[in-house]
Design an enzyme around this catalytic site. Structure first.
Site, mmCIF file in Angstrom:
data_model
loop_
_atom_site.group_PDB
_atom_site.id
_atom_site.type_symbol
_atom_site.label_atom_id
_atom_site.label_comp_id
_atom_site.label_asym_id
_atom_site.label_seq_id
_atom_site.Cartn_x
_atom_site.Cartn_y
_atom_site.Cartn_z
ATOM 1 N N GLY D 203 0.599 -1.227 0.055
ATOM 2 C CA GLY D 203 -0.242 -0.069 0.019
ATOM 3 C C GLY D 203 0.870 1.266 -0.105
ATOM 4 O O GLY D 203 2.009 1.312 -0.340
ATOM 5 N N LEU D 229 -3.942 -6.139 -5.054
ATOM 6 C CA LEU D 229 -2.800 -5.058 -4.649
ATOM 7 C C LEU D 229 -1.440 -5.663 -4.274
ATOM 8 O O LEU D 229 -1.437 -5.983 -2.967
ATOM 9 C CB LEU D 229 -3.401 -3.833 -3.940
ATOM 10 N N ASP D 230 -0.367 -5.123 -4.875
ATOM 11 C CA ASP D 230 1.052 -5.508 -4.194
ATOM 12 C C ASP D 230 1.099 -6.975 -3.840
ATOM 13 O O ASP D 230 2.094 -7.256 -3.144
ATOM 14 C CB ASP D 230 1.499 -4.463 -2.940
ATOM 15 N N ALA D 231 0.496 -7.828 -4.540
ATOM 16 C CA ALA D 231 0.416 -9.134 -4.129
ATOM 17 C C ALA D 231 1.053 -10.057 -5.216
ATOM 18 O O ALA D 231 0.838 -11.257 -5.219
ATOM 19 C CB ALA D 231 -0.736 -9.652 -3.624
#
Lengths: 286, 286, 286, 286
Positions: D203, D229-231
Site C-alpha cells: 500500500g 494490490l501489491d501481491a
C-alpha cells in the site's frame, strides 16, 4: 591495569545546551571523553546520547557518579538515563528449545572469550541441549511447558533468573510465548531472534510463508520482546538472497546462518550498552 | 525561511577537552547543535569532528565565525578545520569520456533537484555527450587529449575550472590520467569512480581481470584522486555477487549499476560536507 | 527408504549434442533426471554440466555406471567427469591452529547433522583445540610445525590422512603454508578460508592492511589451495561494510563471522558435489 | 551477421523424459543448445525449463517451429510454453506520475542502448515528464485520472497500448491503481516497482511505515501486477541498511536508488525472456 570507563546512556526532550551540560559535567569530574554519539529525532523532538569516558583520573567515586549526574544535569533536562561501567560483566541467561544452531553459536562465542559476559544459566522446555550445557559447565534446568503448567513454570523460571542474578535473557530459538507478566519483569531485557525480516511474516513458520509468497529475499530479525508478538523494538536485521531454486528446506538452512549472526550482533550491542529504546524504536550507537 | 546552519569539520591531535571547547564556543555564540559526530583514531592519536548548528539565533556574523573559532579554539588545539554554511551550493564540474551511465545518472539527479549543487561545466575528450549536455543547458567543452597535447589541454581545463569557479570535480568514467600538477590544484576536490573493489584490480580493464581471476564478487570504488593511480582515499565502495554464469559483458553490465550508485553516494557526502581525510583514509560522518 | 541418486559432473570441449547424449544415456538406464545444470564458457569454448538422477528404477549396477558412461558417452566427447552417489558420506579432515571460530562453527554443524559427512580426524600445530576435539569424539593429533621439521611433519600428516581415508581437507584458519608436494596430493581437495576479499590483501594480516588502506568493505574468501599462495580457484566470497569507526580489532571481529559463513558454504558445495574447476576458476552449480 | 537464437519457455507437470524430449526435438531440427536451465518444483510437482538454441543451421522455418513443437512434444506432456526469437525487440510502454527517478533511469538505459527494446509510448496522469519524453522523441499522452473518469481514461490507455503494439507495460512509480479489466488484458505484462520489501508495507507510504516500525532494512520489490494490490508474483527484490539516523527523507532518498536498480533488473529479465510464472511465484532463469 585495564582501562576502565563509564558509559552513560541518555534520552530526553530535545533542547539547547544538552551536549554542553553533559560534557561539562564529565570534564568537571576529570573524565576524558572516549566516544560521544548523539542523535536527535526531530520528528519526535527527542535527544539521545551515548558517551563513554575514561575513569583513570576520575575525581569522583563510581557509586556517586549517578547521583551527581542526576542532581546536576539529568534533573534539569528531564532525562532518562543509565550508567554502566566497562568492567561490569553482564549476566546472560539462555532459553532454548530443540534447535541448536543459535545455541551452539552463542556458547562458542562465550567459550572463546568473544564477549565479556557471564552465562550461568540455561533453561529449556526440552532435554536435548542438556549435554551441551554440561560440557560448558553451565547450569541447565529442564522446565517443560504446556497449556496447563505455563504459569507455574514461568514462576519457576523467574525464580531462577533472580537467583542467578540475571541481567538479560536471550531466546535462542525458544519456541514458547512468554506471558505479559514475565515480559514486564525484563523491559529491554529479553532478546528474541525471529526468522524473517519483520514486519513480514510474523508468527510461526515464516520460511514456509516466504516460500509460498515467492520472495527473493529472506531475513532474520533480533528484537526486544514486548507483549505484542514479534512487534518489539528491532535491534538488528539482515537478509540473504534466495531464488526459485530454494526449497523451504534451503531457506531454513540459509536462514540459520542469518539467525546466528543477527542474534549475535544484537547480543553484542546489548553487552556494549549501545542501545536506547524510545517509542518502540531502537537507537543503536555503534 | 529555510533553516540555515553552519557545518564545522575539524581534526587535530587527540587530547582532553576538545568536545567541551567546541561545544562551548558554539553555545557562546547562541548556536544550537543539530548534529555532532566525533571520532577518535586511537592508533594514530587523532581526533575528528563534524558539528552542525542552527544559525537562527547566532550572535556572530558568518564571516567572523571562522576567525573567532581559529582564535578561541582551533589555535589552542592545533586544529585543521573547514567551515561551511548550509545555504552554499557547491559548484561541480564533470569530466567525461564516452561511457554514458554515470554521466546520465548524475544529470538526472541534478535536474530532478536531488542535490543542492550547481553543475555549470562539462569537459570531455570526446564529443559524444555534447548533445546531452546541451539539453541540460550545461556548457560543454570538447578538449581531446593525446600524448602530445596533454599539458596544454590540462592548462585549458584548469583555466575553465577557475573561470567557472568550480569547487570540486567528478570524473564520471573519464578515461584519462591527470597530471600531478593538475591533481595538486584540487586536493580532496577530484572524485573518481573506479570499477573494482580497490585495492583489487587497479588500473585498466578490471572486469576482465575479475573474470580471469574467477572472483565471486565485483565492486566499485569512489575515491579522491591523488598522484598515485587508484590509491587515493576511499570514499565509498559497494559490491555485487557474480557467478560462473557471468561473462565479462555481464560483469560490465552489473558493474555499471554499482558505479552509478557508488559515485552518487560519494558526491552526496562531498556536497553534505561529511568527509574528512587524514593519512589517506576518509572519515565519513553520515 | 531414502531416495538414492547419482551425481555426474562433466566438462569437455563445447560442441553440439552433449546434453542429448548425456540425457539419452541416463534415460536408457531408466534414470529420472532430478537436476540438470549446464554452463558453457564461450570464451574458452568449454562445456560444464552437473546432472543428478534418481536411481530407484536404475537398470544398471552402480559400479558399472561409470564404466558404461565412459564407453558410451565420455570417450566420444573427450570428457573429464566424476560420478558420485548421494548415499556416500565424504570424509573430511580439519587442520587448525589456535583461532577457534571456524573450528567451533564446523563442529557445531557436524554435530547437529547439518552436513552428511564424517569428520574422523583433526590435525593441529597447537594443543589448544584438543579438549574440544575430544568432547566431539574426534581423533586429534598435535603435530607442531617449524622451519626444521616441516617435511617430516607433513609426511606424518599425509600418513594420517591416508590412514583415515580422508576425501578432503579443510584449513579452518590453519596458519601454516603447505608444501607443493602436499598440495599436489589433494587437487581440489584442500579448502582454505582467507580473511580478505581476494585478490585484495593476500598473505598475512589482511585486516591490518585493509585498515591501513582505508577500505569501506572487508571480506572473506574460501578457495581451493594450489601451489601459488592465496591464488587458487575461488569457491565463495562475501563481504561486510566497515567504516572509519572500525578499528583493526573491530574488523577482525566482524571478519570472523564472515569467515565462518564463507567457509561453511564452501564445505556445503564440496559435500554436495556442486563444484567443477577449470583454468583456475570454479563453476558452482547451486 | 548477428547470431540468431530461439528461446523456449516451458512448464508442465513433472514426469520422466521431458528434458530428453525437448533436447531431441531441438537436435532433430539441427539446433545447437546454447543455454538450458531447468527447475523442478517437487512440492508442486511441476517442471520448468528455459532453453535457448542457435538457429544458424536450423532445418525448420521460424514460423513452423512452434506448431511442430506443440505437435511433437508439448501436447504429450501437457506443456504451457512460449517461443521467442532473439532478434525480436519487445515494445515497452511507460506509465509515470511525477516521481522522476525510475523514469530518468529507464530512459537513460534505453537511450544508451543497454536494452534491446523499443519504447514508443509514455502515458502519464501529469504533465511533468512531457518535456523529458519529447527530448527522447517518445510520444507522450497526458491522461489525468480521477474518481470519475477512470473508466474512460483506461479505455483510452488500452486503445493507445494496442495502437502502439505494446508487449509489456512498466509502471515507473505510477501512483494509480489499475482496474481488474485493465490488468487482465496484460497477464505477466505489467511490471510495477513497489518501494518496500514486500510483503512488508504494502500500500501507500511504506517508507513512513518503515520509519515508524523502526526497521533496520528498507527494500524495493518489482513484481507483476495482478488484481490483488501489491501481491503479484515477485520478480526482483533488493534492500539497503538503514539506522536510527535515517529520517523518512533519508529512507526515501536511499530507496530511490534501490527502486531504480530493482525495476531495471526486472525489465532486463522481461526483455531476456527469463521469467516463468506459476502459482503466483516466478521462476527466473538468470
Amino acid at each position: 591495569m585495564e582501562k576502565r570507563s563509564a558509559i552513560l546512556l541518555v534520552h530526553c526532550p530535545d533542547r539547547e545546551g544538552i551536549v554542553l551540560a553533559v560534557t561539562s559535567f564529565i570534564a568537571s569530574n576529570s573524565g576524558n571523553i572516549l566516544y560521544l554519539d548523539q542523535h536527535v529525532d526531530y520528528e519526535k523532538g527527542r535527544f539521545f546520547m551515548r558517551v563513554e569516558w575514561d575513569l583513570a583520573r576520575s575525581s569522583i567515586a563510581d557509586e556517586q557518579l549517578g547521583e551527581q549526574f542526576q542532581q546536576h544535569v539529568a534533573a534539569g533536562f528531564d532525562m532518562l538515563w543509565q550508567l554502566h561501567f566497562s568492567n561490569e560483566r553482564p549476566r546472560m541467561a539462555l532459553l532454548v528449545s530443540k534447535l541448536p544452531h543459535c545455541f551452539y553459536d552463542i556458547l562458542a562465542r562465550y567459550e572463546s572469550g568473544e564477549w565479556q559476559i557471564e552465562v550461568p544459566l540455561i533453561i529449556s522446555n526440552h532435554q536435548d541441549m542438556e549435554r551441551v550445557a554440561e560440557r560448558h559447565g553451565i547450569d541447565y534446568f529442564h522446565l517443560p511447558v504446556n497449556q496447563d503448567n505455563r504459569q507455574e513454570q514461568e514462576a519457576r523460571q523467574l525464580e531462577l533468573l533472580q537467583q542467578y542474578n540475571i541481567d538479560f535473557i536471550v531466546l535462542a530459538r525458544y519456541m514458547q510465548i512468554l506471558s505479559e507478566d514475565f515480559i514486564n519483569q525484563y523491559p529491554q531485557g529479553i532478546i528474541n531472534i525471529h526468522h524473517s525480516f519483520l514486519p513480514a511474516f510474523p508468527g510461526g513458520r515464516p520460511y514456509h510463508s516466504a516460500y509460498e509468497r515467492g520472495v527473493k529475499i529472506i531475513g532474520a530479525t533480533s528484537h526486544y520482546v514486548t507483549t505484542e508478538l514479534d512487534a518489539g523494538p528491532i535491534i538488528e536485521q539482515d537478509v540473504a538472497h534466495v531464488s526459485h531454486k530454494d526449497t523451504v528446506e534451503d531457506m531454513i538452512r540459509k536462514g540459520r546462518d542469518l539467525e546466528k549472526v543477527v542474534l549475535a550482533r544484537a547480543i553484542w550491542h546489548q553487552i556494549r550498552r549501545n542501545i536506547l529504546v524510545c517509542d518502540n524504536r531502537t537507537v543503536i550507537f555503534d
